[in-house]
Design a protein around this motif. Structure first.
Motif, short mmCIF file in Angstrom:
data_model
loop_
_atom_site.label_atom_id
_atom_site.label_comp_id
_atom_site.label_asym_id
_atom_site.label_seq_id
_atom_site.Cartn_x
_atom_site.Cartn_y
_atom_site.Cartn_z
N THR A 144 0.86 -1.18 0.00
CA THR A 144 0.00 0.00 0.00
C THR A 144 0.90 1.23 0.00
N SER A 145 0.27 2.39 0.01
CA SER A 145 1.03 3.64 0.07
C SER A 145 1.57 3.86 1.48
N GLN A 147 2.16 6.60 2.83
CA GLN A 147 1.58 7.83 3.38
C GLN A 147 0.08 7.73 3.62
N GLY A 148 -0.56 6.70 3.16
CA GLY A 148 -2.01 6.61 3.27
C GLY A 148 -2.48 6.19 4.65
N LYS A 149 -3.79 6.30 4.85
CA LYS A 149 -4.38 5.90 6.13
C LYS A 149 -4.43 4.38 6.26
N ALA A 150 -4.40 3.67 5.11
CA ALA A 150 -4.50 2.22 5.16
C ALA A 150 -3.36 1.59 5.93
N GLN A 175 -2.95 4.98 -6.52
CA GLN A 175 -3.76 5.62 -7.55
C GLN A 175 -2.84 6.44 -8.45
N ARG A 203 -5.92 -0.29 0.03
CA ARG A 203 -5.90 1.15 0.29
C ARG A 203 -7.23 1.54 0.91
N GLY A 204 -7.34 2.81 1.31
CA GLY A 204 -8.59 3.29 1.86
C GLY A 204 -9.61 3.54 0.77
N GLY A 206 -12.37 5.48 -1.81
CA GLY A 206 -12.22 6.51 -2.83
C GLY A 206 -13.24 6.31 -3.92
N GLU A 210 -10.34 6.59 -8.45
CA GLU A 210 -9.22 6.48 -7.52
C GLU A 210 -8.87 5.03 -7.21
#
Length: 403
Positions: A144-145, A147-150, A175, A203-204, A206, A210
């Motif tokens: 996952t990213s 920086q993401g919330k996931a 994305q 991921r979270g 969207g 996205e």
């Protein structure tokens, strides 16, 4: 002059031509809505689809209109799926709409359905190919990213529920233009290195645009070919992607994905503590039972005075020996008596016994003479007695007549 047709006949003929054309029975069409009218009584929607140069009438019956998640209106650009036919009463051809989506969402939805159908036909979503998740993974891979919330939700959940598991992050864009390729490369990298026991990819939430990276064909094939179990945790519970279908397990959210791959350590410890207590209780009960058995055995006569038991066994052995000897002697005596009787009966019918009683056996040329008719006067014969043989000559024959 060609045959005259009625207007109805012409319209019926043209309608049959349109409906018989396979290319017109399932078309996807993009256009802008105008002259949109909702018939409140029937529930049907009547509209015109147009582009820069042309327009066409369309209708969506109440069965399809009731399923719409938006309100069609003039000026809205949409993508529809339907069939072409002719309304015989007016002679106008029109589109009969089965599905309708806003233009952006509609194009993505159509692409999603096409890819889903293709990969499903190839068996990429077959349940028999799905792998089970490990019960107690040592290393958990996350794609996952960073920086993401996931990643925050996944890490927090795993540390709370399963702190003994090591988290290995393979960062990837979730994305954008290069997201699908980065996600695919991450799956293949984990599979090549075999450094984790299970993979969470996601991921979270969207929009459809996205989340589109998770609808990539190559990503689906990489997940299908991966030898490590994969959990897809994309978006929210209502979101659905090709990645979800190809993965071994689908989780509704990244947090749910973390909960799926890791057992709750608190629950595990409670279960372990209960099992430990139960095992101690069982062992105490078993030890007490065995101690009782040992006490009973140690108080037994055989352990207190083993020589007495040996003496008893020897006495019993002597008794059995004497009984066997008596049985053997009796059996031998009986068999000797039977042998004497048998010998006496055999001796009574023995040729030697008969000779001993004064009888003789007459032979001529080594053949026993049983009748006077077997000899002639002057024949030489032998008479066998009990103690020897006499060579004789027949000087006369007297035959005894029996009535």
């Amino acid at each position: 002059m060609s045959e005259l047709l009625t207007v109805s006949g012409l319209n019926f003929y043209v309608k049959s031509l349109l409906e018989g054309d396979r290319n017109l029975n399932g078309i996807n069409l993009r256009g802008e809505i105008s002259n949109c009218r909702h018939d409140r009584r029937s529930g049907h929607i009547y509209l015109v689809l147009k582009d820069e140069r042309s327009s066409v009438s369309a209708v969506m019956f109440s069965s399809g209109a009731s399923r719409l998640s938006f309100e069609p209106c003039d000026g809205m650009k949409v993508v529809i799926r339907g069939r072409v036919s002719l309304y015989e009463a007016t002679g106008k051809y029109q589109i009969y709409i089965n599905e309708m989506l806003p233009e952006g969402e509609g194009e993505l939805s159509l692409a999603f359905e096409r890819l889903k159908k293709k990969l499903s036909a190839e068996g990429l979503f077959d349940e028999r190919h799905k792998r089970s998740l490990p019960l107690y993974p040592e290393r958990i891979g996350v794609i996952t990213s960073p920086q993401g919330k996931a990643i925050e939700d996944i890490t927090k959940t795993l540390k709370r529920r399963y702190p003994v598991g090591e988290i290995i992050l393979c960062p990837a864009a979730v994305q954008g233009e290069n997201a699908a390729q980065q996600l695919t490369d991450a799956v293949r990298r984990f599979d090549r290195l075999k450094c984790v026991d299970v993979i969470i990819i996601g991921r979270g939430g969207g929009s459809a645009e996205e989340l589109w990276a998770f609808n990539d064909e190559e990503l689906a094939r990489a997940i299908y070919s991966c030898t490590i179990p994969v959990v897809s945790a994309v978006g929210h519970e209502t979101d659905f992607t090709i990645c979800d279908l190809a993965a071994d397990v689908r989780a509704s959210t990244p947090t749910a994905g973390a909960e799926l791959v890791a057992a709750d350590m608190g629950t595990m410890l409670s279960t372990l503590a209960y099992s430990h207590r139960r095992l101690r209780e069982l062992m105490k009960t078993r030890v007490a039972h065995e101690k009782q058995r040992l006490a009973l055995l140690s108080s037994a006569r055989v352990l207190r005075s083993p020589s007495e038991l040996i003496a008893i066994r020897r006495m019993k052995l002597d008794m059995l020996k004497n009984e066997l000897s008596d049985v053997y002697a009796s059996r031998l005596k009986n068999e000797r008596h039977r042998l004497s009787l048998t010998a006496a009966r055999l001796d009574a019918v023995s040729p030697l016994g008969i000779l001993a009683r004064g009888y003789a056996i007459a032979k001529k040329h080594d053949r026993t003479i049983r009748s006077v008719t077997q000899t002639d006067k002057g024949d030489s014969i032998e008479l066998i007695l009990k103690d020897g043989t006499l060579d004789c000559t027949v000087t006369g024959i007297k035959e005894t007549k029996h009535e």
